[in-house]
Scaffold this motif. Structure first.
Motif, short mmCIF file in Angstrom:
data_model
loop_
_atom_site.label_atom_id
_atom_site.label_comp_id
_atom_site.label_asym_id
_atom_site.label_seq_id
_atom_site.Cartn_x
_atom_site.Cartn_y
_atom_site.Cartn_z
N ARG A 250 0.83 -1.19 0.00
CA ARG A 250 0.00 0.00 0.00
C ARG A 250 0.88 1.26 0.00
O ARG A 250 0.59 2.24 -0.67
CB ARG A 250 -0.94 0.01 1.21
CG ARG A 250 -2.09 1.01 1.05
CD ARG A 250 -2.95 1.07 2.30
NE ARG A 250 -3.43 -0.20 2.77
CZ ARG A 250 -4.42 -0.89 2.20
NH1 ARG A 250 -5.03 -0.40 1.13
NH2 ARG A 250 -4.82 -2.04 2.71
N LEU A 251 1.95 1.21 0.78
CA LEU A 251 2.89 2.33 0.81
C LEU A 251 3.51 2.54 -0.57
O LEU A 251 3.57 3.67 -1.08
CB LEU A 251 3.99 2.04 1.85
CG LEU A 251 5.25 2.91 1.81
CD1 LEU A 251 4.90 4.36 2.07
CD2 LEU A 251 6.26 2.41 2.84
N ARG B 208 -1.70 11.30 0.37
CA ARG B 208 -1.40 11.46 1.80
C ARG B 208 -2.29 10.56 2.64
O ARG B 208 -1.82 9.92 3.60
CB ARG B 208 -1.60 12.91 2.21
CG ARG B 208 -1.38 13.14 3.72
CD ARG B 208 -1.45 14.62 4.09
NE ARG B 208 -2.73 15.20 3.75
CZ ARG B 208 -3.00 16.51 3.85
NH1 ARG B 208 -2.04 17.36 4.23
NH2 ARG B 208 -4.19 16.97 3.54
N ASP B 209 -3.57 10.47 2.30
CA ASP B 209 -4.49 9.60 3.05
C ASP B 209 -4.04 8.14 2.96
O ASP B 209 -4.08 7.40 3.96
CB ASP B 209 -5.91 9.74 2.52
CG ASP B 209 -6.51 11.11 2.82
OD1 ASP B 209 -5.99 11.80 3.71
OD2 ASP B 209 -7.50 11.49 2.14
N LEU B 210 -3.62 7.73 1.76
CA LEU B 210 -3.13 6.36 1.59
C LEU B 210 -1.88 6.11 2.43
O LEU B 210 -1.73 5.05 3.05
CB LEU B 210 -2.82 6.09 0.12
CG LEU B 210 -3.96 5.70 -0.80
CD1 LEU B 210 -3.48 5.64 -2.24
CD2 LEU B 210 -4.54 4.35 -0.39
N LEU B 211 -0.98 7.08 2.44
CA LEU B 211 0.25 6.94 3.21
C LEU B 211 -0.03 6.89 4.70
O LEU B 211 0.60 6.10 5.44
CB LEU B 211 1.20 8.10 2.89
CG LEU B 211 1.87 8.04 1.52
CD1 LEU B 211 2.51 9.38 1.18
CD2 LEU B 211 2.91 6.93 1.48
N LEU B 212 -0.95 7.70 5.16
CA LEU B 212 -1.29 7.68 6.59
C LEU B 212 -1.92 6.35 6.97
O LEU B 212 -1.67 5.82 8.06
CB LEU B 212 -2.24 8.84 6.92
CG LEU B 212 -1.59 10.24 6.89
CD1 LEU B 212 -2.66 11.32 7.02
CD2 LEU B 212 -0.55 10.37 8.00
N VAL C 149 7.39 7.74 6.23
CA VAL C 149 7.35 9.12 6.71
C VAL C 149 8.12 10.05 5.76
O VAL C 149 7.75 11.23 5.62
CB VAL C 149 7.89 9.24 8.16
CG1 VAL C 149 6.98 8.50 9.13
CG2 VAL C 149 9.32 8.75 8.28
N LEU C 150 9.14 9.54 5.08
CA LEU C 150 9.85 10.37 4.11
C LEU C 150 8.96 10.67 2.90
O LEU C 150 9.00 11.77 2.34
CB LEU C 150 11.15 9.70 3.67
CG LEU C 150 12.25 9.62 4.74
CD1 LEU C 150 13.47 8.87 4.20
CD2 LEU C 150 12.65 11.00 5.23
N GLU C 151 8.16 9.69 2.51
CA GLU C 151 7.23 9.95 1.41
C GLU C 151 6.15 10.94 1.85
O GLU C 151 5.72 11.79 1.07
CB GLU C 151 6.60 8.64 0.94
CG GLU C 151 5.90 8.73 -0.40
CD GLU C 151 6.85 9.01 -1.55
OE1 GLU C 151 6.37 9.50 -2.61
OE2 GLU C 151 8.06 8.74 -1.42
N LEU C 152 5.75 10.85 3.11
CA LEU C 152 4.80 11.84 3.64
C LEU C 152 5.41 13.24 3.62
O LEU C 152 4.71 14.23 3.35
CB LEU C 152 4.39 11.46 5.07
CG LEU C 152 3.27 10.43 5.18
CD1 LEU C 152 3.20 9.86 6.60
CD2 LEU C 152 1.93 11.05 4.80
N ALA C 153 6.70 13.32 3.87
CA ALA C 153 7.37 14.63 3.81
C ALA C 153 7.29 15.20 2.40
O ALA C 153 7.03 16.40 2.21
CB ALA C 153 8.83 14.49 4.25
N LYS D 88 5.17 20.56 8.34
CA LYS D 88 4.86 19.14 8.49
C LYS D 88 5.91 18.29 7.77
O LYS D 88 6.30 17.22 8.27
CB LYS D 88 3.47 18.85 7.94
CG LYS D 88 2.33 19.45 8.76
CD LYS D 88 0.99 19.07 8.16
CE LYS D 88 -0.16 19.64 8.99
NZ LYS D 88 -1.48 19.32 8.41
N ALA D 89 6.33 18.77 6.60
CA ALA D 89 7.35 18.03 5.86
C ALA D 89 8.64 17.92 6.67
O ALA D 89 9.27 16.87 6.72
CB ALA D 89 7.62 18.73 4.53
N LEU D 90 9.01 19.02 7.32
CA LEU D 90 10.22 19.03 8.14
C LEU D 90 10.11 18.02 9.28
O LEU D 90 11.06 17.28 9.58
CB LEU D 90 10.45 20.43 8.69
CG LEU D 90 11.73 20.65 9.52
CD1 LEU D 90 12.97 20.43 8.67
CD2 LEU D 90 11.74 22.07 10.11
#
Length: 430
Positions: free
Chosen positions: A279-280, A298-302, A322-326, A337-339
């Motif tokens: 999924r990630l 973002r929803d998929l990553l969370l 979390v790096l992809e979320l960034a 949030k990215a930081l």
């Protein structure tokens, strides 16, 4: 020594410890010449004869066959279980230590199957720790063993791991060779789930080598093999790796369709950790193909992050998430949030694997630049550059240098930016 030699040696040693001659051990059921042949390794005793000799020598049958007592065998199997559990739970350093301890124990000398399990596990743990050289050394030894070659299933697993390690180290010719030796040519065996997974690894090596014509042809062959087998495991492996090739040749929507099929099948048949990983990966692919759908990604990553936290996923898996979320948060105009996510990622990976740590430092630099903190951004970029200097994988290094060049260009460091672009071109072989 062969297993037959070791059994004969153990019988001889215990017979002498008991103060028996060959004739005394043999009488009345066997001949002393037969016992002599067994002890010299020239005859393989039947199961019934081994049971008889164990009773006469007052030792366990397990010891005669394996060189360990039943209690020692239980301890070894338990130790292997704990080492594998640590590996599956992402405790890679602990797993590597446990496998190393088992291999240093002389009890495994006569236990070919268990020793091969321990060596294979040690290689996987070494790979996960970032020590590709050590992993490759052990995998080669397993693959080239002539005395006690591994089973067909184990041989394919070793080939998959060896090709993958060569690929990650940047030895792309070797990565391809390992896969092609088993899969290309007139002597190729009939497709199985294991061979499709090896094929998927070979396909990734073609892609990393930028041999896209061969990759495209082979991905079609792999998809046909998976279709013929009709198993979830083969279909997921073939579809996902074919999706990666499709994206690489500019067919983003085709890549998404293949990846969606893999994810749907994994959702029905896969275990939770691998489902969370897929999924990630799907969310990352979707963000690259459809950057305008950043919020959905973002929803998929969370969701994937929550699922990873509920499984035995490794720190590396969580770091990638979390790096992809960034990256997504930056695309959505949320540098703060990215930081935060970039810092979480760096804390998770520390310094291994280097490519992931370089990605974390680069994302920190980008986020700091967007926040107007250019001095701090330059520091993080310098750290990323230092890691890229020692990256063994040309493709990843090229992508990293390109990203560094882009950021440096934005902060008006022209000469450094040009140098980074040149490094990216060199890593890509241009």
């Amino acid at each position: 020594m062969t297993g037959q030699d070791l059994i004969g040696q153990r019988i001889k040693t215990i017979r002498r410890q008991r103060g028996l001659s060959q004739a005394q051990l043999a009488h009345p059921e066997l001949s002393d010449s037969y016992v002599s042949l067994i002890e010299s390794g020239k005859r393989t005793p039947t199961a019934a004869v081994l049971e008889l000799l164990a009773a006469k020598l007052e030792c366990s049958l397990t010891y005669l066959i394996n060189g360990v007592t039943a209690e020692q065998m239980e301890d070894l199997e338990l130790g292997l279980g704990y080492a594998n559990l640590a590996l599956n739970n992402g405790e890679v350093a602990e797993s590597r230590r446990r496998f190393a301890d088992l291999l240093e124990d002389g009890s495994l000398a006569g236990l070919a199957s268990l020793r091969q399990q321990a060596e294979y596990g040690y290689a996987l743990a070494s790979e996960a720790c970032g020590d590709l050289d050590d992993a490759i050394t052990v995998l080669r030894r397993l693959r080239e063993s002539s005395q006690e070659p591994p089973s067909s299933e184990r041989s394919i697993a070793v080939a998959i791991a060896l090709s993958r390690c060569h690929r990650e180290r940047g030895d792309l010719a070797e990565a391809v060779q390992v896969g092609e030796e088993a899969l290309v040519g007139p002597g190729r065996p009939a497709w199985t789930d294991d061979l499709v997974e090896l094929g998927a690894t070979l396909l990734a090596a073609y892609e990393y080598r930028y041999d896209m014509l061969r990759a495209r042809q082979f991905s079609a062959e792999l998809l046909a093999a998976a279709e013929m087998l009709g198993t979830p495991r083969a279909t997921v492996a073939a579809c996902w790796n074919a999706a990666s090739v499709a994206e690489r040749v500019g067919r983003g929507e085709e890549a998404l369709a293949l990846a969606e099929r893999a994810l749907a099948i994994q959702s029905e048949n896969g275990e939770p950790r691998n489902l969370a990983r897929l999924r990630l990966a799907f969310a990352m692919l979707r963000f690259r193909v459809r950057p305008g759908e950043a919020e959905a990604c973002r929803d998929l990553l969370l969701r994937g992050k929550r699922e990873l936290a509920e499984t035995s996923a490794s720190r590396v898996d969580m770091a990638r998430c979390v790096l992809e979320l960034a990256k997504v948060e930056m695309a959505l105009g949320e540098p703060e949030k990215a930081l935060e996510y970039a810092r979480q990622g760096r804390d998770l990976v520390n310094d291994r694997p280097r490519a992931l740590r370089a990605d974390a430092d680069l994302l920190l630099g980008k986020a700091l630049m967007l926040l107007g903190r250019e001095d701090e951004a330059v520091t993080e970029l310098a750290s990323a550059q230092e890691l890229l200097e020692h990256s063994p994988a040309p493709r990843k290094a090229a992508e990293g240098w390109l990203a560094v060049a882009t950021v440096l260009e934005r902060i008006d460091d022209g000469s450094a930016s040009v140098e980074a672009y040149q490094r990216a071109l060199a890593c890509a072989g241009l």
